[in-house]
Motif scaffolding. Structure first.
Motif: not given
Length: 396
Positions: A52, A330, A337-338, A365, A371-373, A376, A378
């Motif tokens: 990301i 994010y 980690t997000v 981000v 694509q993330v939550k 997530t 990365v």
């Protein structure tokens, strides 16, 4: 070896087929299945760790434009009204014409006022004649009184007549001055240099006292009035106290109603005397030169003023999302980690939100927020700040 029996039904006969399957083959086959399952699981985990683009935030000093609705007025605007009643005898100018101070605009019927002047002059002349006669009479009586031919009371009576004549002269002079003033009002002149507006009454029209004849506007310069909030007013005053008010006023730009930028810069001249209690705003007045008479009295426009913001963070809009009037971004922590985080933008300029409350070095981000939550994992791919921020950024 392992023996398996397979029963096959064919009509009414039953055949038993004995199968001999090597045990080693089963073990190899089973191992292969287990290996495939573990491999697929490992690939799935690897796919969940996304590459990301990540942007590292640093505080900035930025200048952002603020726009205010402006009311534009001529530096001088006067309604020319009739001071006396009469007919419009002549009109010496046309609508839209430029006139000089003292230039004759209209001539109203003046016969009545001319007669009033003549009558007042006659009354003044009569009063002066009475005064002269009184003086001669007093001189004559003084001689007789001195010779004791007549009593002093007659002299006192003559002096009283002279005092009456003096008062009549003062009254006649006042009446003459009023008549001359009324006569002068029949000739209407321009109060200053400017442009003639619409002329509603044409030649021969009857006008009464205080009827509008036309308007004169001086638009060699124009005033733009607009309101700012109390905080912006305090910023201006502090700059003025520190000697930076001129630099502040140089950042004022006028946009006309068609959206075009006016080529001449304005100068902030003054402010209103108090802050409105209902809105918390205060009015500013800016003077703009108008050498080509492009801007007319009553025009509309917008004032754009540059405001400097220190120690703020620029958040790209594509890095954010909104849910029920809240703005989110994010953030990538130290473990990559997000984490979802909300923030309140101060301003929005171009493709950026200007915000406070972040820490230097915070990572967000930059792209791929779909694509993330939250939670997530990365693999951060750093994005250069120079490729993200526009030219309006100030020094860090």
């Amino acid at each position: 070896m392992k023996t398996e029996k397979l029963t096959v039904f064919s009509g009414v006969k039953t055949f038993v087929i004995t199968l001999y399957i090597p045990l080693m083959s089963l073990m190899v086959f089973g191992g292969t299945l287990s290996s495939c399952t573990k491999g697929n699981s490992k690939n799935k985990i690897e796919k969940e760790v996304l590459n990301i683009p990540v942007l590292e935030l640093q505080p900035q000093s930025v200048e952002v434009p603020q726009t205010y609705i402006a009311d534009i007025q001529a530096i001088q605007f006067v309604e020319v009204r009739s001071k006396v009643a009469g007919f419009v005898d002549r009109i010496f100018v046309d609508e839209g014409q430029y006139v000089k101070k003292g230039q004759t605009l209209f001539q109203l019927s003046s016969t009545e006022y001319s007669e009033m002047v003549n009558s007042a002059r006659a009354n003044l002349a009569g009063a002066k004649a009475e005064q002269s006669a009184s003086k001669v009479e007093i001189e004559r009586l003084e001689i007789l009184v001195n010779k004791k031919i007549i009593s002093p009371s007659e002299l006192e009576l003559a002096k009283s007549k002279k005092a009456v004549a003096d008062s009549q002269i003062a009254e006649a002079e006042s009446m003459l001055k009023n008549a001359q003033t009324g006569l002068s009002y029949t000739t209407v002149k321009a109060p200053f240099d400017g442009i003639v507006d619409r002329i509603p009454h044409k030649t021969g029209s009857l006008v009464t006292e205080n009827d509008l004849l036309t308007s004169i506007t001086d638009i060699s310069s124009v005033f733009a009035y607009y309101k700012v909030n109390e905080n912006e007013y305090l910023t201006f005053m502090r700059n003025k106290i520190e000697g930076g008010a001129d630099a502040f006023s140089e950042k004022l730009t006028l946009f006309l109603s068609d959206g075009e930028m006016y080529p001449h810069k304005g100068k902030l001249e003054t402010t209103e005397g108090d802050i409105e209690s209902g809105t918390g705003s205060i009015g500013f007045r800016v003077r703009f030169p108008n050498p080509d008479n492009l801007i007319k009295h009553g025009a509309s426009g917008k004032i754009q003023m540059m405001s400097k913001l220190d120690q703020v963070f620029l958040i790209p809009q594509k890095s954010t999302f909104e849910i029920q009037d809240f703005t989110y971004v994010y953030v990538v922590d130290k473990e990559d980690t997000v984490k979802v985080r909300s923030f309140k933008p101060i301003h929005r300029y171009k493709n950026f939100y200007i915000a406070e409350g972040f820490e230097p070095g915070d990572r967000i981000v930059f792209e791929g927020i779909q694509q993330v939550k939250d939670g997530t994992k990365v693999v951060p791919q750093s994005v250069a700040a120079a490729d993200v921020y526009p030219d309006f950024l100030g020094p860090r």
